[in-house]
Design an enzyme around this catalytic site. Sequence first.
Site, PDB file in Angstrom:
ATOM      1  CG  ASN A 189       0.701  -2.148 -12.775  1.00 24.85           C
ATOM      2  OD1 ASN A 189       1.585  -2.425 -13.584  1.00 24.85           O
ATOM      3  ND2 ASN A 189       0.819  -1.165 -11.908  1.00 24.85           N
ATOM      4  CG  HIS A 213       2.452   1.565 -16.529  1.00 19.32           C
ATOM      5  ND1 HIS A 213       2.523   0.194 -16.623  1.00 19.32           N
ATOM      6  CD2 HIS A 213       2.390   1.856 -15.200  1.00 19.32           C
ATOM      7  CE1 HIS A 213       2.521  -0.318 -15.409  1.00 19.32           C
ATOM      8  NE2 HIS A 213       2.437   0.665 -14.528  1.00 19.32           N
ATOM      9  CB  CYS A 263       5.579   0.613 -13.680  1.00 23.01           C
ATOM     10  SG  CYS A 263       4.924  -0.472 -12.417  1.00 23.01           S
TER      11      CYS A 263
HETATM   12  O1  UT7 Z   1       2.380   0.962 -11.692  1.00 23.66           O
HETATM   13  C1  UT7 Z   1       3.016   1.739 -10.725  1.00 23.66           C
HETATM   14  C2  UT7 Z   1       2.219   2.911 -10.375  1.00 23.66           C
HETATM   15  N1  UT7 Z   1       1.116   2.558  -9.510  1.00 23.66           N
HETATM   16  C3  UT7 Z   1       0.016   3.242  -9.567  1.00 23.66           C
HETATM   17  O2  UT7 Z   1      -0.106   4.124 -10.382  1.00 23.66           O
HETATM   18  C4  UT7 Z   1      -1.060   2.991  -8.546  1.00 23.66           C
HETATM   19  C5  UT7 Z   1      -1.657   4.284  -8.116  1.00 23.66           C
HETATM   20  N2  UT7 Z   1      -2.703   4.161  -7.125  1.00 23.66           N
HETATM   21  C6  UT7 Z   1      -3.904   3.601  -7.375  1.00 23.66           C
HETATM   22  O3  UT7 Z   1      -4.143   3.087  -8.452  1.00 23.66           O
HETATM   23  C7  UT7 Z   1      -4.984   3.696  -6.317  1.00 23.66           C
HETATM   24  O4  UT7 Z   1      -4.527   4.511  -5.268  1.00 23.66           O
HETATM   25  C8  UT7 Z   1      -5.406   2.314  -5.729  1.00 23.66           C
HETATM   26  C9  UT7 Z   1      -6.216   1.533  -6.771  1.00 23.66           C
HETATM   27  C10 UT7 Z   1      -4.175   1.535  -5.346  1.00 23.66           C
HETATM   28  C11 UT7 Z   1      -6.298   2.509  -4.504  1.00 23.66           C
HETATM   29  O5  UT7 Z   1      -7.390   3.350  -4.792  1.00 23.66           O
HETATM   30  P1  UT7 Z   1      -7.756   4.574  -3.830  1.00 23.66           P
HETATM   31  O6  UT7 Z   1      -9.000   5.153  -4.338  1.00 23.66           O
HETATM   32  O7  UT7 Z   1      -6.538   5.457  -3.752  1.00 23.66           O
HETATM   33  O8  UT7 Z   1      -8.050   3.837  -2.456  1.00 23.66           O
HETATM   34  P2  UT7 Z   1      -7.310   4.018  -1.053  1.00 23.66           P
HETATM   35  O9  UT7 Z   1      -5.956   3.415  -1.082  1.00 23.66           O
HETATM   36  O10 UT7 Z   1      -7.460   5.435  -0.638  1.00 23.66           O
HETATM   37  O11 UT7 Z   1      -8.226   3.115  -0.129  1.00 23.66           O
HETATM   38  C12 UT7 Z   1      -9.604   3.417   0.095  1.00 23.66           C
HETATM   39  C13 UT7 Z   1     -10.178   2.385   1.042  1.00 23.66           C
HETATM   40  C14 UT7 Z   1      -9.330   2.171   2.300  1.00 23.66           C
HETATM   41  O12 UT7 Z   1     -10.215   1.976   3.367  1.00 23.66           O
HETATM   42  P3  UT7 Z   1     -10.540   3.209   4.390  1.00 23.66           P
HETATM   43  O13 UT7 Z   1      -9.196   3.594   4.955  1.00 23.66           O
HETATM   44  O14 UT7 Z   1     -11.127   4.286   3.527  1.00 23.66           O
HETATM   45  O15 UT7 Z   1     -11.477   2.593   5.358  1.00 23.66           O
HETATM   46  C15 UT7 Z   1      -8.611   0.862   2.021  1.00 23.66           C
HETATM   47  O16 UT7 Z   1      -8.313   0.144   3.203  1.00 23.66           O
HETATM   48  O17 UT7 Z   1     -10.242   1.110   0.379  1.00 23.66           O
HETATM   49  C16 UT7 Z   1      -9.637   0.110   1.201  1.00 23.66           C
HETATM   50  N3  UT7 Z   1      -9.046  -0.909   0.334  1.00 23.66           N
HETATM   51  C17 UT7 Z   1      -9.765  -1.918  -0.177  1.00 23.66           C
HETATM   52  N4  UT7 Z   1     -11.045  -2.283  -0.038  1.00 23.66           N
HETATM   53  C18 UT7 Z   1     -11.460  -3.363  -0.707  1.00 23.66           C
HETATM   54  C19 UT7 Z   1      -7.773  -0.976  -0.113  1.00 23.66           C
HETATM   55  N5  UT7 Z   1      -7.646  -2.050  -0.913  1.00 23.66           N
HETATM   56  C20 UT7 Z   1      -8.869  -2.645  -0.973  1.00 23.66           C
HETATM   57  C21 UT7 Z   1      -9.347  -3.782  -1.641  1.00 23.66           C
HETATM   58  N6  UT7 Z   1     -10.653  -4.101  -1.486  1.00 23.66           N
HETATM   59  N7  UT7 Z   1      -8.588  -4.535  -2.475  1.00 23.66           N
END
Ligand code: UT7
Length: 326
Positions: free
Chosen positions: A283, A253, A116
């Site tokens: 992204n 980005h 990225c």
């Molecule tokens: O470009 C390279 C750099 N990349 C980035 O900068 C990405 C950085 N990270 C992020 O943007 C965020 O961490 C995400 C958008 C990927 C995820 O958001 P989050 O608020 O950190 O969510 P999380 O990973 O902590 O997941 C929260 C919950 C989990 O369930 P539990 O464990 O709380 O029951 C996941 O299983 O959301 C669940 N989950 C989803 N639910 C519905 C994960 N993906 C999904 C989904 N739909 N697509």
Amino acid sequence: MVAVLRSVIRGVGAHLPKRIVSNEDLSKIVDTSDAWIQERSGIVNRHIADETEKTSDLGAAAAKQALVRAGIDPIDIDLIVCATATPDRTFPATAVRIQSMLGVTKGAAFDVQAVCSGFVYGLTIADNFLKTGQSKRALVIGAETFSRILDWSDRSTCVLFGDGAGAVVLEAQPQHGTRNDRGILATRLRSDGRYEDLLYVDGGAGSTKTVGHLRMNGREVFRHAIQKISGVIEETLVETGYAADEIDLFIPHQANKRILDGIAKKLGVAPEKIVMTLHKHGNTSAASIPLALNEAFEAHRVKEGSLILMEAMGGGFTWGAVLARW
Ligand code: UT7
């Protein structure tokens, strides 16, 4: 008297595949919802390449538009840097394929792999070729078909990414050597391989002999993003003596709206100066900054003299920032 050579941005272009995939569409293939994707990331739609479209096709189309807008003939390009983590083939480089699609036969063409952060890396490398006089006119392209390395059964990653390409034409021009110059004013690149397991692809020619799929610990990547990116931005501001509120356009980005808002708030950049394309493109890795720059250009938000800040962080980790005047 000529003091220095600067890399002036002469043109920008972009290309997106026609097919648009919405959050609603994705909720039919994985257990997700439009509400979750929008709330956690800010993404609504993304463009996905069809089977016939390769990274080089997207990159060449973006490059052609940038060249037309720059009023520069492809035969006058003597450096092509393509930032991509999804090359058409393991080799030759996608940049060399694009070189031949543009009819360019002189100079050098190569790919840059910084995921990225690739476009920021590519700009910095090209800038060093131009300001030392080794090249005169460069194409820097960010082009990706991330849809090919996504695990379409993994809801935590497949909803976040999209395909596309953007490009800029840089030209070495004599400037005065002050911060009021046009062109690239400051660059910072960083990487730290201790974080390789937080964002990676689980395959490769030299290990599994497969392409592999993207794997990410999103929560951990998120935790590092704001601090690391703000650090390199601040270094470019200190080097040039600018304050954050003097930036005209902030072109980050496009990974997550919450990250972009967090960086802008930490630095003190007004929300209306942020260029946001995340909701439309997702992204797109190395393509996201030039796609956003192109969007700002087409919306007449970029004017001669605009002070533009670009930044990214990606797998590795790699991260970096570029401060330039249009
Ligand atoms: O470009 C390279 C750099 N990349 C980035 O900068 C990405 C950085 N990270 C992020 O943007 C965020 O961490 C995400 C958008 C990927 C995820 O958001 P989050 O608020 O950190 O969510 P999380 O990973 O902590 O997941 C929260 C919950 C989990 O369930 P539990 O464990 O709380 O029951 C996941 O299983 O959301 C669940 N989950 C989803 N639910 C519905 C994960 N993906 C999904 C989904 N739909 N697509």
